[in-house]
Each structure stands twice: as C-alpha cells, then as structure tokens.
Design a protein around this motif. Structure first.
Motif, short mmCIF file in Angstrom:
data_model
loop_
_atom_site.label_atom_id
_atom_site.label_comp_id
_atom_site.label_asym_id
_atom_site.label_seq_id
_atom_site.Cartn_x
_atom_site.Cartn_y
_atom_site.Cartn_z
N GLN A 27 -2.86 0.49 -4.17
CA GLN A 27 -2.25 -0.64 -3.80
C GLN A 27 -1.83 -1.68 -4.82
O GLN A 27 -2.13 -1.41 -5.89
CB GLN A 27 -3.69 -1.22 -2.92
N ALA A 28 -1.35 -2.64 -4.31
CA ALA A 28 -0.88 -3.72 -5.29
C ALA A 28 -0.64 -4.96 -4.59
O ALA A 28 -0.31 -4.97 -3.12
CB ALA A 28 0.70 -3.29 -5.93
N PHE A 29 -0.54 -5.87 -5.37
CA PHE A 29 -0.34 -7.51 -4.97
C PHE A 29 0.76 -7.87 -5.90
O PHE A 29 0.59 -7.86 -6.93
CB PHE A 29 -1.73 -8.29 -5.18
N ILE A 61 2.19 -9.29 -10.92
CA ILE A 61 1.89 -7.98 -10.34
C ILE A 61 0.49 -7.59 -10.52
O ILE A 61 0.05 -7.55 -11.82
CB ILE A 61 3.01 -7.09 -10.93
N ARG A 62 -0.16 -7.34 -9.61
CA ARG A 62 -1.61 -6.52 -9.72
C ARG A 62 -1.52 -5.18 -9.03
O ARG A 62 -1.49 -5.13 -7.89
CB ARG A 62 -2.56 -7.40 -9.10
N LEU A 63 -1.59 -4.31 -9.97
CA LEU A 63 -1.59 -2.88 -9.49
C LEU A 63 -2.73 -2.04 -9.86
O LEU A 63 -3.41 -2.19 -10.71
CB LEU A 63 -0.39 -1.98 -10.31
N MET A 64 -3.30 -1.68 -8.65
CA MET A 64 -4.69 -1.21 -8.36
C MET A 64 -4.44 0.38 -8.82
O MET A 64 -3.93 1.34 -8.21
CB MET A 64 -5.69 -1.44 -6.99
N LYS A 109 0.95 -1.18 0.06
CA LYS A 109 0.12 -0.05 -0.03
C LYS A 109 0.78 1.19 0.17
O LYS A 109 2.17 1.23 0.23
CB LYS A 109 -0.94 0.12 1.13
N ASN A 110 0.02 2.39 -0.11
CA ASN A 110 0.83 3.61 -0.16
C ASN A 110 1.69 3.92 -1.64
O ASN A 110 2.73 4.38 -1.64
CB ASN A 110 1.89 3.91 1.11
N VAL A 111 1.36 3.24 -2.51
CA VAL A 111 1.68 3.45 -4.07
C VAL A 111 1.42 4.69 -4.64
O VAL A 111 0.13 5.10 -4.56
CB VAL A 111 1.32 1.98 -4.89
N ALA A 112 2.22 5.46 -4.93
CA ALA A 112 1.95 6.78 -5.91
C ALA A 112 1.24 6.51 -6.91
O ALA A 112 1.50 5.51 -7.75
CB ALA A 112 3.53 7.17 -6.11
#
Length: 171
Positions: A123-125, A112-115, A80-83
């Motif tokens: 957020q990302a997984f 990679i799953r970038l929301m 989390k806290n992805v710019a």
C-alpha cells in the motif's frame, strides 16, 4: 400544394445570407481531455498512462476492484495492490507529473509513503497539492498496471483539509 412539390433553392441571393443547413459535425467524445504531451522524460506521459491502464471492463472483472469507490475528494491518495518490487521512485515517476516542481508549496506537499513491510505492505499514500489535482490523478492512474499489478487508487479520507496538513507540517 403537396409537400413534395415545394423546392427550395438555398443558393439564391435571397437566402444566401443564412448559409446552408447541415447536420452538426460529429464530435468524438473521449473520456479525458487531450493534453499536449510535454517533453519531460522525468515523469510518465499521459499517453503512457492511458496505454498502461486497464479498460473499465477489465477493471470490473478483477476482484481487487470489487466494491471500488473513488472516495471523497481529498489531496491525499491511498493506493493498494502495489507490487512488492515497486519502489518509491516508480511512484514518483507516475505521480510527479501532477506537481509543478518550480512551486515550493507544491513540492512541499508532494509526499510518497510506500509501505514495504508489515500489515500495510503493498500500500502507499501520496500527498498532492490540491483536491482537484488528486481527483485527476485518481481518474488517470486507477487501474494503471505497475510491475504487473493494477493500482487501486482512491482519495484518502482524512479529517484535516489540505490546508491544515500543510499548516501543521510547517509549524
């Protein structure tokens, strides 16, 4: 005879077999084991990761890390806290260093799953090949500043093991 009157010569032939008594050498402990730098420019180096990470003191001061816990070991990371300007290629540059791309199974498990929109924005997984690799990634990337924001990285608790995720992807 008093203790200060006793003099030992450790270099005599009788004592030379035991060597000299010296304090143990001082070993500087580091938080992470040093790894040889690879020549690849496809992924971030361990040196760049260390330079880009916030210190433990800096992390403790930021509200985004309040109540931080690394989570139970798992092969999937939650970030989390992805710019908002971060792209999938940025995350691939960081987390690709944990993958052996010559191994088809590792390549397949790397995900990679970038929301980018909705409630999950920022957020990302990341799917990695093993719990051990994922734990290393959490230790090395939590607090890394990407596009001006420190990543908050934890193990993502899921109900299936790494093996089951891989199994269901293929069947």
């Amino acid at each position: 005879m008093r203790g200060e009157d006793i003099i030992l010569d450790l270099d005599t032939p009788e004592t030379s077999g035991f060597g000299k008594f010296e304090p143990p050498p001082v070993v500087m402990e580091t938080e992470e084991e040093e790894e040889p730098e690879d020549e690849s420019t496809d992924f971030i180096s361990s040196r760049e990761l260390r330079r880009g990470r916030l210190s433990h003191d800096e992390i403790r001061k930021l509200s985004v890390f309040k109540n931080y816990a690394a989570g139970e070991p798992n092969c999937r990371l939650y970030i989390k806290n992805v710019a908002k300007q971060t792209e999938e290629k940025d995350l691939r540059f960081i987390y690709g260093r944990y993958i052996n791309f010559e191994d088809d199974i590792q390549k397949e498990m790397f995900d990679i799953r970038l929301m980018k929109e909705g409630r999950m924005k920022g957020q990302a997984f990341i799917g990695l090949p093993s719990e051990k690799v994922a734990q290393k990634a959490v230790r090395e990337t939590n607090g890394f500043e990407l596009n001006g924001k420190p990543l908050v990285v934890v193990s993502f608790l899921v109900y299936w093991s790494c093996y089951m995720v891989s199994y269901y992807r293929h069947h």
